[in-house]
Design a protein around this motif. Structure first.
Motif, PDB file in Angstrom:
ATOM      1  N   TRP A   1       0.845  -1.210   0.000  1.00  0.00           N
ATOM      2  CA  TRP A   1       0.000   0.000   0.000  1.00  0.00           C
ATOM      3  C   TRP A   1       0.868   1.244   0.000  1.00  0.00           C
ATOM      4  O   TRP A   1       0.624   2.203  -0.715  1.00  0.00           O
ATOM      5  CB  TRP A   1      -0.921  -0.046   1.221  1.00  0.00           C
ATOM      6  N   LEU A   2       1.894   1.205   0.825  1.00  0.00           N
ATOM      7  CA  LEU A   2       2.790   2.354   0.884  1.00  0.00           C
ATOM      8  C   LEU A   2       3.538   2.530  -0.430  1.00  0.00           C
ATOM      9  O   LEU A   2       3.794   3.664  -0.870  1.00  0.00           O
ATOM     10  CB  LEU A   2       3.798   2.170   2.032  1.00  0.00           C
ATOM     11  N   GLY A   3       3.833   1.400  -1.102  1.00  0.00           N
ATOM     12  CA  GLY A   3       4.524   1.483  -2.387  1.00  0.00           C
ATOM     13  C   GLY A   3       3.689   2.216  -3.417  1.00  0.00           C
ATOM     14  O   GLY A   3       4.196   3.057  -4.180  1.00  0.00           O
ATOM     15  N   ILE A   4       2.392   1.834  -3.444  1.00  0.00           N
ATOM     16  CA  ILE A   4       1.494   2.507  -4.398  1.00  0.00           C
ATOM     17  C   ILE A   4       1.406   3.991  -4.072  1.00  0.00           C
ATOM     18  O   ILE A   4       1.460   4.848  -4.972  1.00  0.00           O
ATOM     19  CB  ILE A   4       0.103   1.848  -4.349  1.00  0.00           C
ATOM     20  N   ARG A   5       1.262   4.256  -2.750  1.00  0.00           N
ATOM     21  CA  ARG A   5       1.179   5.667  -2.349  1.00  0.00           C
ATOM     22  C   ARG A   5       2.464   6.400  -2.735  1.00  0.00           C
ATOM     23  O   ARG A   5       2.434   7.537  -3.182  1.00  0.00           O
ATOM     24  CB  ARG A   5       0.981   5.763  -0.816  1.00  0.00           C
ATOM     25  N   LEU A   6       3.570   5.704  -2.552  1.00  0.00           N
ATOM     26  CA  LEU A   6       4.851   6.343  -2.841  1.00  0.00           C
ATOM     27  C   LEU A   6       5.018   6.635  -4.335  1.00  0.00           C
ATOM     28  O   LEU A   6       5.562   7.669  -4.718  1.00  0.00           O
ATOM     29  CB  LEU A   6       6.002   5.455  -2.344  1.00  0.00           C
ATOM     30  N   VAL A   7       4.541   5.682  -5.189  1.00  0.00           N
ATOM     31  CA  VAL A   7       4.643   5.906  -6.638  1.00  0.00           C
ATOM     32  C   VAL A   7       3.845   7.145  -7.042  1.00  0.00           C
ATOM     33  O   VAL A   7       4.287   7.991  -7.834  1.00  0.00           O
ATOM     34  CB  VAL A   7       4.153   4.667  -7.410  1.00  0.00           C
TER      35      VAL A   7
ATOM     36  N   LYS B   1       5.413  10.103  -5.722  1.00  0.00           N
ATOM     37  CA  LYS B   1       6.691  10.368  -6.364  1.00  0.00           C
ATOM     38  C   LYS B   1       6.532  11.282  -7.594  1.00  0.00           C
ATOM     39  O   LYS B   1       7.356  12.150  -7.863  1.00  0.00           O
ATOM     40  CB  LYS B   1       7.350   9.048  -6.779  1.00  0.00           C
ATOM     41  N   ARG B   2       5.430  11.048  -8.318  1.00  0.00           N
ATOM     42  CA  ARG B   2       5.174  11.897  -9.495  1.00  0.00           C
ATOM     43  C   ARG B   2       5.006  13.350  -9.070  1.00  0.00           C
ATOM     44  O   ARG B   2       5.533  14.272  -9.709  1.00  0.00           O
ATOM     45  CB  ARG B   2       3.912  11.433 -10.211  1.00  0.00           C
ATOM     46  N   ILE B   3       4.225  13.512  -7.995  1.00  0.00           N
ATOM     47  CA  ILE B   3       4.016  14.880  -7.501  1.00  0.00           C
ATOM     48  C   ILE B   3       5.332  15.464  -7.020  1.00  0.00           C
ATOM     49  O   ILE B   3       5.669  16.630  -7.281  1.00  0.00           O
ATOM     50  CB  ILE B   3       2.966  14.875  -6.362  1.00  0.00           C
ATOM     51  N   GLU B   4       6.071  14.619  -6.333  1.00  0.00           N
ATOM     52  CA  GLU B   4       7.342  15.082  -5.790  1.00  0.00           C
ATOM     53  C   GLU B   4       8.331  15.433  -6.901  1.00  0.00           C
ATOM     54  O   GLU B   4       9.137  16.357  -6.754  1.00  0.00           O
ATOM     55  CB  GLU B   4       7.940  14.008  -4.879  1.00  0.00           C
TER      56      GLU B   4
ATOM     57  N   SER C   1      11.597  19.332  -9.619  1.00  0.00           N
ATOM     58  CA  SER C   1      12.079  20.091 -10.793  1.00  0.00           C
ATOM     59  C   SER C   1      12.040  21.570 -10.510  1.00  0.00           C
ATOM     60  O   SER C   1      12.989  22.312 -10.844  1.00  0.00           O
ATOM     61  CB  SER C   1      11.215  19.764 -12.024  1.00  0.00           C
ATOM     62  N   LYS C   2      10.945  22.000  -9.914  1.00  0.00           N
ATOM     63  CA  LYS C   2      10.804  23.413  -9.581  1.00  0.00           C
ATOM     64  C   LYS C   2      11.818  23.811  -8.523  1.00  0.00           C
ATOM     65  O   LYS C   2      12.455  24.860  -8.612  1.00  0.00           O
ATOM     66  CB  LYS C   2       9.376  23.669  -9.092  1.00  0.00           C
ATOM     67  N   ALA C   3      11.947  22.934  -7.556  1.00  0.00           N
ATOM     68  CA  ALA C   3      12.891  23.236  -6.483  1.00  0.00           C
ATOM     69  C   ALA C   3      14.320  23.232  -7.005  1.00  0.00           C
ATOM     70  O   ALA C   3      15.170  24.007  -6.545  1.00  0.00           O
ATOM     71  CB  ALA C   3      12.743  22.201  -5.358  1.00  0.00           C
ATOM     72  N   LEU C   4      14.586  22.330  -7.996  1.00  0.00           N
ATOM     73  CA  LEU C   4      15.935  22.255  -8.552  1.00  0.00           C
ATOM     74  C   LEU C   4      16.311  23.561  -9.257  1.00  0.00           C
ATOM     75  O   LEU C   4      17.435  24.036  -9.148  1.00  0.00           O
ATOM     76  CB  LEU C   4      16.016  21.074  -9.532  1.00  0.00           C
ATOM     77  N   LEU C   5      15.316  24.126  -9.963  1.00  0.00           N
ATOM     78  CA  LEU C   5      15.569  25.385 -10.643  1.00  0.00           C
ATOM     79  C   LEU C   5      15.869  26.474  -9.628  1.00  0.00           C
ATOM     80  O   LEU C   5      16.814  27.248  -9.798  1.00  0.00           O
ATOM     81  CB  LEU C   5      14.347  25.752 -11.498  1.00  0.00           C
ATOM     82  N   GLU C   6      15.041  26.512  -8.567  1.00  0.00           N
ATOM     83  CA  GLU C   6      15.273  27.539  -7.538  1.00  0.00           C
ATOM     84  C   GLU C   6      16.610  27.292  -6.839  1.00  0.00           C
ATOM     85  O   GLU C   6      17.332  28.226  -6.506  1.00  0.00           O
ATOM     86  CB  GLU C   6      14.141  27.487  -6.520  1.00  0.00           C
ATOM     87  N   ARG C   7      16.937  26.015  -6.659  1.00  0.00           N
ATOM     88  CA  ARG C   7      18.200  25.711  -5.995  1.00  0.00           C
ATOM     89  C   ARG C   7      19.378  26.150  -6.877  1.00  0.00           C
ATOM     90  O   ARG C   7      20.391  26.626  -6.366  1.00  0.00           O
ATOM     91  CB  ARG C   7      18.273  24.213  -5.721  1.00  0.00           C
ATOM     92  N   SER C   8      19.223  25.965  -8.206  1.00  0.00           N
ATOM     93  CA  SER C   8      20.304  26.377  -9.106  1.00  0.00           C
ATOM     94  C   SER C   8      20.554  27.867  -9.000  1.00  0.00           C
ATOM     95  O   SER C   8      21.716  28.318  -8.993  1.00  0.00           O
ATOM     96  CB  SER C   8      19.951  26.003 -10.548  1.00  0.00           C
TER      97      SER C   8
END
Length: 949
Positions: A758-764, A767-770, A775-782
């Motif tokens: 169940w946690l695996g499904i939730r994590l998948v 994960k997409r949302i994350e 990606s957004k955070a990576l740009l800001e981090r750059s």
């Protein structure tokens, strides 16, 4: 020929056995227990035995429990002696000491301990003193002291005081009898708490009673006194009659205790061990079994079936009547036995001994004959003579005289020759000799020529003048003699041909009129037609063909065999004969290999010669096979976690659970119903782990290590000296599985797996949302990293600028210092020039003007204000330099601090001198003082130290 010889031998042996049957006494065996066994005080007062067979003894140290394997001390709180013990019908063991009595019981750790019941019964210790005897009448427990009787019934107690002193008490046929010192003999009713006077003290001459015994006459009892008088008392008429006097008037002896065995009184004495009294006379102690008692003073008896325990002033003895076996002789290895004229002769490794067969109650007394010391192999009865085959030759015993026959040495045995009156074969180490009786003398006629092998194992063949000879290493010889027995005329030699698989360990026997040969591979008989040895199925089917049988002896319906190193027997009449080897297990390994001697007297009595001596066995009880029990006395476990041994209580538990951290599981067991020191062997197995029972062993414990998880049942049984196997004892337990193998762990694992999916499904999904957020955070981090990098470069640039500033300021400080030095030097030179000019000028006005110039110069000299400016700038460049020096030496001066600063700037002594207004010599002195204050040794550089600081 062989049949005639065998019949002759059987007749002689049968007559001798008949004499022995009528005279050999009942087997009586005495077992000694000393301090090396029980380990406590040696003076014993009382004992009892519970239903499981545990023995309890009372001595001066307290009590001792004995399960047949181990002794355990039991102390009273006041450390008093235990003088009375009783195992009651309620299954409780009562013990009485000084000013205390109570119960002996097992605690939760399997250890016996004493628990006082005085407080429970609200009994005070006044007038109790020693509890001398404990009895039970109709479920009521009676404790006897000198001062009174204490009765216990249903957890309540009563105290009945004595008129003077209660001296002795016994229970006969449910009636409690007690002697009061003044009132005499009384019966006591514990229900009514009342006494009934029976006999006056005057009737027994005011004597002290030591025993009340039952009488074979109706309504009568027998009374035994300390002085040795036996009275018969009529309970109806109250008439007391003296029946016997044990001691004569001149004997200064006293009795301590008495019991009866049939019509015989067995009497314990104060200084003469045990006496027996029957038919109105005192039996002599000398030569009787009671002479073997280990101490002269007998304090008490405890009768237990056919056994009599003797409690002594120094130790314990156990008398076993009608014992299963007894050691009659133990001074050497016994190789042959001969019974003749109511005497028994034995051939040993130390010569020949004989003993008259004793009467009932006496013991064998073996005396060495005049036969030379050394190995005697066999005994032969010929007429009135006994021939001894000895390592030193052949000897004749006749009317206690000993004569050597001839000078030849090394003889195994003497056997008769069929159809040859008074002629015999003397079997020697190297062939045969012809022995002949001429008149009243025996003579060796000649050495028989033609055969030189050892002739220890010889048997007549069914062919005339022919004998079978077996050699332990060379096989079998068939030897044919001439008619006059002066020489050997034919020899057939059989080794590993003609049916035998090996020439080793072959023996010849006569069984059921058949000549048979025992080997390592079974039994064979000789077939004359094809000159070959064929398997003998009759014995192979009973004994098998994988065990070497060294001896076969038949008596009536019983066949005795020696299998390897143990004795067995079987009944020929049984449909499926079964070999009983357990009866003689104590002799296993104790037999003289190749010279085993078994002399059956009857089917239930047999004499056996062994390395440790001569034994007589009574097989009656062993054939009756009475049952007994084995008990598990203690179970202990050792856990590996803390390495602490904790004891598991043995109780009415079906399946005891034991943790999986148990490293060692130890079982201790015993057969307390059997007589101690009776050669008990044990066998055990752990169900579901052991396929078969273990071999019999004397070890009374078994340990298992690191048992895997599961349900188990430990089984143990015992084997007594009579060959009887006990009932099994069992102990069930469960070894708990490791936590990850339990059902809870399995359920937990399944639950965790479901949760993980169940946690695996939730994590998948998450994960997409994350990923989007990442990606957004990576740009800001750059962007942030770029800004940080710019900031880092800026800081690096500032740092470089700061370093350049430090270098610049250091240079400025150096220039400033150099200027100070130059200025100081210029001022000094000008001052010196003005001083010289003043000395040269003679005009007053000129001198005055020079002085004014000198004052102006002095006002503008390099002073303290310049040095303070120097100090501040130096501290800015070399931060905390002065603080560190002050930390090292708090009393360092300002001048010394400046000296250190100048040294750090690498100024020479000459350059430093004007700055400090001292000479170069003064700089050197100042440097020495600084070095000393800073504790810098001579080998170290002051410049390096200050630079690194």
């Amino acid at each position: 020929m062989i049949i005639i010889i065998v019949i002759f031998q059987i007749k002689v042996q049968a007559q001798n056995r008949k004499n022995l049957i009528s005279t050999i006494p009942e087997l009586t065996k005495i077992i000694h227990f000393d301090k090396d066994n029980y380990g406590g005080d040696s003076q014993f007062w009382t004992m009892t035995r519970d239903s499981t067979g545990i023995y309890y003894f009372g001595n001066n140290d307290g009590a001792i429990a004995y399960d047949g394997q181990k002794w355990q001390d039991i102390l009273l709180p006041n450390s008093s002696a235990v003088r009375s013990l009783l195992y009651a019908s309620n299954g409780i063991v009562y013990a009485g000491g000084y000013n205390d009595f109570g119960i002996v019981e097992k605690n939760s750790f399997g250890t016996y301990e004493f628990r006082s019941i005085l407080m429970d019964l609200k009994i005070t210790t006044e007038k109790i003193e020693n509890v001398w005897q404990i009895h039970e009448v109709n479920g009521i427990i009676i404790f006897r002291t000198f001062e009174g009787l204490i009765t216990i019934e249903n957890n309540s107690s009563s105290y009945i005081p004595s008129e003077s002193r209660f001296i002795h008490s016994d229970v006969l046929e449910g009636t409690y009898y007690v002697q009061d010192e003044n009132l005499g003999v009384m019966s006591f009713d514990p229900v009514l708490k009342s006494f009934n006077s029976i006999f006056n003290s005057k009737d027994i001459g005011n004597e002290v009673i030591i025993s009340f015994l039952p009488s074979d006459k109706a309504n009568s009892i027998e009374i035994i006194t300390k002085k040795g008088n036996i009275y018969l008392g009529n309970l109806i008429s109250g008439v007391l009659t003296k029946k016997h006097e044990v001691f004569s008037e001149d004997q200064n002896e006293f009795l301590s205790v008495a019991v009866k065995k049939g019509d015989t009184y067995i009497l314990g004495t104060i200084g003469s061990k045990i006496l027996t009294f029957s038919n109105g006379r005192n039996t002599s102690l000398k030569g009787s079994v009671y002479d073997q008692i280990q101490d002269n003073t007998v304090l008490n008896f405890y009768k237990d079936g056919d056994e009599l325990w003797v409690l002594l002033n120094d130790g314990i003895d156990l008398i076993k009547y009608n014992a299963s076996f007894s050691n009659l002789f133990s001074e050497g290895s016994v190789y042959d036995i001969l019974i003749k004229d109511e005497s028994i002769y034995i051939a040993t490794n130390n010569g020949v001994y004989f003993s008259k067969i004793p009467k009932e109650g006496s013991v064998f007394n073996f005396v060495k004959t005049k036969i030379p010391q050394g190995q005697a192999w066999s005994l032969s009865s010929i007429g009135v003579s006994i021939l001894v085959s000895h390592d030193l030759g052949i000897y004749e015993i006749s009317d206690e005289d000993v004569t050597q026959i001839g000078n030849e040495k090394g003889f195994w045995k003497v056997i008769p020759i069929s159809n040859k009156n008074n002629e015999y074969l003397a079997c020697s180490y190297n062939g045969f000799y012809l022995l002949k009786k001429e008149g009243i003398r025996f003579n060796i006629i000649t050495k028989i020529k033609g055969f030189q092998e050892s002739t220890r194992d010889v048997l007549p063949s069914d062919e005339e003048n022919t004998f079978w000879v077996c050699h332990g290493f060379k096989g079998v010889f068939k030897v044919k003699f001439s008619k006059d027995y002066r020489r050997v005329v034919a020899i057939d030699h059989f080794t590993d041909q003609n049916g035998f698989k090996s020439p080793f360990n072959i023996n010849v026997h006569n069984w059921n009129s058949d000549i048979i040969f025992s080997t390592n591979t079974g039994f064979y008989t000789f077939n004359k037609e094809n000159n070959k040895f064929l398997p003998y199925s009759k014995l192979n089917n009973i004994i098998g063909n994988s065990i070497n049988t060294r001896k076969i002896i038949t008596h009536q319906d019983t066949t005795w065999v020696v299998l390897n190193d143990e004795i067995g027997l079987f009944k020929q009449s049984d449909e499926l004969p079964n070999i009983d080897k357990n009866t003689f297990r104590n002799l296993k390994g104790d037999l003289n290999r190749g010279f085993e001697k078994i002399l059956p007297i009857t089917n239930k009595k047999v004499l056996i010669g062994a390395k440790s001596g001569l034994y007589v066995y009574n097989l009656k009880e062993s054939l009756d096979k009475p049952s007994f029990s084995t008990i598990i006395t203690k179970v202990t476990k050792q856990e590996s976690t803390k390495n602490i041994t904790s004891q598991v209580v043995i109780a009415e538990q079906n399946e005891l659970e034991i943790s999986n951290s148990t490293e060692v599981l130890r079982f201790e067991f015993a057969a307390p119903e059997k007589t101690p020191k009776s050669n008990i062997n044990f066998s055990y197995k752990l169900k579901d782990l052991d396929n078969d029972w273990s071999t019999w062993s004397r070890n009374s414990f078994k340990e298992y290590t690191h048992l895997p998880a599961g349900s188990y049942e430990f089984l143990v049984r015992s084997l007594d000296e009579k060959g009887v196997i006990s009932n099994e004892a069992s102990f069930s337990f469960i070894i708990q599985p490791l936590w990850y193998k339990t059902n809870l762990a399995k359920i937990t694992c399944v639950s965790l797996m479901i949760l993980a999916i169940w946690l695996g499904i939730r994590l998948v999904n998450n994960k997409r949302i994350e990923e989007r957020k990442k990606s957004k955070a990576l740009l800001e981090r750059s962007k942030k990293v770029l800004n940080l990098e710019i900031e880092r470069l800026k800081l690096k640039q500032d740092k470089n600028q700061l370093e350049e500033d430090v270098i610049f300021k250091s240079k400025e400080l150096t220039n400033y210092t150099v200027q100070l030095i130059n200025k100081k030097r210029a001022f000094v030179e000008i001052q010196n020039d003005l001083k010289e000019l003043k000395n040269l000028v003679k005009n007053a006005e000129s001198k005055k003007k020079i002085i004014e110039i000198f004052k102006k110069l002095h006002q503008h000299k390099v002073g303290e204000e310049y040095m303070k400016v120097y100090d501040v700038n130096f501290e800015k460049i070399h931060q905390d330099f002065f603080k560190k020096l002050k930390y090292i030496h708090p009393k360092i001066t300002i001048r010394e601090l400046r000296l250190c600063a100048f040294i750090k700037m690498n100024l020479t002594n000459k350059e430093i001198a004007p700055l400090l207004n001292i000479s170069v010599r003064g700089v050197e002195t100042a440097r020495y003082r600084v070095r000393k204050k800073l504790q810098i040794n001579q080998e170290s550089s002051l410049n390096n130290f200050l630079t690194n600081l």
